[in-house]
Design a protein around this motif. Structure first.
Motif, short mmCIF file in Angstrom:
data_model
loop_
_atom_site.label_atom_id
_atom_site.label_comp_id
_atom_site.label_asym_id
_atom_site.label_seq_id
_atom_site.Cartn_x
_atom_site.Cartn_y
_atom_site.Cartn_z
N PRO A 169 0.84 -1.21 0.00
CA PRO A 169 0.00 0.00 0.00
C PRO A 169 0.87 1.26 0.00
O PRO A 169 1.96 1.27 0.58
CB PRO A 169 -0.79 -0.10 1.32
N HIS A 170 0.39 2.31 -0.65
CA HIS A 170 1.17 3.55 -0.71
C HIS A 170 1.36 4.19 0.66
O HIS A 170 2.38 4.83 0.90
CB HIS A 170 0.52 4.56 -1.67
N ASP A 171 0.40 4.02 1.59
CA ASP A 171 0.60 4.62 2.92
C ASP A 171 1.78 3.96 3.62
O ASP A 171 2.52 4.60 4.36
CB ASP A 171 -0.67 4.62 3.77
N ALA A 172 2.03 2.67 3.36
CA ALA A 172 3.21 2.00 3.91
C ALA A 172 4.48 2.55 3.25
O ALA A 172 5.51 2.72 3.92
CB ALA A 172 3.12 0.49 3.70
N SER A 173 4.42 2.84 1.95
CA SER A 173 5.57 3.44 1.27
C SER A 173 5.89 4.82 1.83
O SER A 173 7.05 5.18 2.01
CB SER A 173 5.28 3.56 -0.24
N LEU A 174 4.84 5.58 2.14
CA LEU A 174 5.05 6.90 2.75
C LEU A 174 5.69 6.78 4.12
O LEU A 174 6.57 7.57 4.48
CB LEU A 174 3.71 7.65 2.86
N ARG A 175 5.25 5.77 4.90
CA ARG A 175 5.80 5.60 6.25
C ARG A 175 7.28 5.22 6.23
O ARG A 175 8.07 5.72 7.01
CB ARG A 175 5.01 4.54 7.03
N ASP A 176 7.66 4.29 5.32
CA ASP A 176 9.06 3.86 5.32
C ASP A 176 9.88 4.50 4.19
O ASP A 176 11.04 4.15 3.99
CB ASP A 176 9.19 2.34 5.32
N ASN A 177 9.27 5.43 3.47
CA ASN A 177 9.94 6.19 2.41
C ASN A 177 10.61 5.26 1.40
O ASN A 177 11.73 5.49 0.98
CB ASN A 177 10.94 7.17 3.01
N SER A 178 9.90 4.21 1.03
CA SER A 178 10.46 3.24 0.10
C SER A 178 9.35 2.62 -0.74
O SER A 178 8.30 2.26 -0.22
CB SER A 178 11.17 2.12 0.87
N SER A 179 9.60 2.50 -2.03
CA SER A 179 8.62 1.86 -2.91
C SER A 179 8.65 0.36 -2.82
O SER A 179 7.62 -0.29 -2.91
CB SER A 179 8.90 2.25 -4.37
N TYR A 180 9.83 -0.23 -2.67
CA TYR A 180 9.96 -1.66 -2.89
C TYR A 180 10.44 -2.47 -1.70
O TYR A 180 10.47 -3.69 -1.77
CB TYR A 180 10.88 -1.90 -4.09
N ARG A 181 10.79 -1.86 -0.59
CA ARG A 181 11.16 -2.61 0.61
C ARG A 181 9.92 -2.85 1.46
O ARG A 181 8.94 -2.12 1.38
CB ARG A 181 12.18 -1.82 1.44
N ASN A 182 9.99 -3.87 2.31
CA ASN A 182 8.92 -4.17 3.29
C ASN A 182 7.57 -4.38 2.62
O ASN A 182 6.55 -3.87 3.07
CB ASN A 182 8.82 -3.03 4.33
N THR A 183 7.57 -5.13 1.54
CA THR A 183 6.31 -5.37 0.83
C THR A 183 5.48 -6.42 1.54
O THR A 183 5.98 -7.17 2.38
CB THR A 183 6.60 -5.86 -0.60
N TRP A 184 4.22 -6.47 1.19
CA TRP A 184 3.31 -7.50 1.69
C TRP A 184 3.26 -8.56 0.60
O TRP A 184 2.75 -8.31 -0.49
CB TRP A 184 1.93 -6.93 1.90
N LEU A 185 3.76 -9.71 0.88
CA LEU A 185 3.78 -10.79 -0.12
C LEU A 185 2.38 -11.37 -0.26
O LEU A 185 1.75 -11.71 0.74
CB LEU A 185 4.77 -11.85 0.32
N ARG A 186 1.90 -11.46 -1.49
CA ARG A 186 0.54 -11.95 -1.71
C ARG A 186 0.47 -13.04 -2.77
O ARG A 186 -0.59 -13.57 -3.00
CB ARG A 186 -0.38 -10.81 -2.13
N GLY A 187 1.53 -13.30 -3.48
CA GLY A 187 1.45 -14.39 -4.43
C GLY A 187 1.90 -14.11 -5.77
O GLY A 187 1.72 -13.59 -6.67
#
Length: 187
Positions: A169-187
């Motif tokens: 989610p973009h709000d998670a990207s805003l929180r950690d200032n990263s597009s591609y780290r700490n992603t939610w794996l979904r498949g």
């Protein structure tokens, strides 16, 4: 123009954007100021005119981002169309990313993906060791639409089984200032 001399209007107008950063250099220039509009188009014919002149991903320097978004939506997490959404992320070897990017661009322009109204745009992030393709959607909380979009992307791109798709989610990207780290794996 089609056989009758009429340009074929698309459901959505699109804009290509480009972002290039100097590797290892931090500047005070904001990310938003670095995003440059390349061209906008509203017909299949005008898409092909501009697309034929764009550099191919394999010739672009790293790091570079190439964005294709619906008109009126800027490729920023904070844009009103994006702020409640997120993105599906797929990492590719550099040798195949151009083909998958082109297939995705054609699917977006041709309105061929299910839940297409939920799609805001797509980004190809050209990096040193890999390229990253992401498809942005409007609503990260609509689980059914998020998963249906994943399935439509997999189906349309004919992704081999070894490819993993991650969602963030973009709000998670805003929180950690990263597009591609700490992603939610979904498949």
């Amino acid at each position: 123009m089609n056989r009758m001399g009429i340009e074929t209007k698309r459901k959505h107008k699109f804009v290509f954007w480009y972002t290039r950063r100097t590797p290892g250099v931090r500047t005070q220039t904001s990310y938003e100021d670095n995003i440059k509009k390349i061209i906008e188009f509203s017909t299949v014919e005008s898409f092909w005119v501009c697309y034929c002149h764009l550099a191919r991903p394999s010739t672009m320097p790293s790091p570079t981002d190439l964005h294709l978004f619906k008109e009126g939506i800027r490729p920023l997490w904070e844009d009103s169309a994006n702020c409640n959404g997120g993105k599906w992320i797929i990492r590719f070897k550099k040798s195949v990313s151009g083909r998958f990017w082109e297939d995705l661009v054609l699917a977006l322009v041709g309105d061929q993906l299910d839940y297409g109204d939920n799609i805001c745009g797509a980004v190809l992030s050209i990096r040193f060791n890999e390229d990253i393709l992401s498809v942005w959607n409007r609503n990260a909380k609509d689980h059914e639409a998020v998963m249906a979009l994943r399935d439509a992307i997999k189906r349309h791109l004919k992704l081999p089984p070894g490819y993993v798709m991650e969602y963030k989610p973009h709000d998670a990207s805003l929180r950690d200032n990263s597009s591609y780290r700490n992603t939610w794996l979904r498949g």
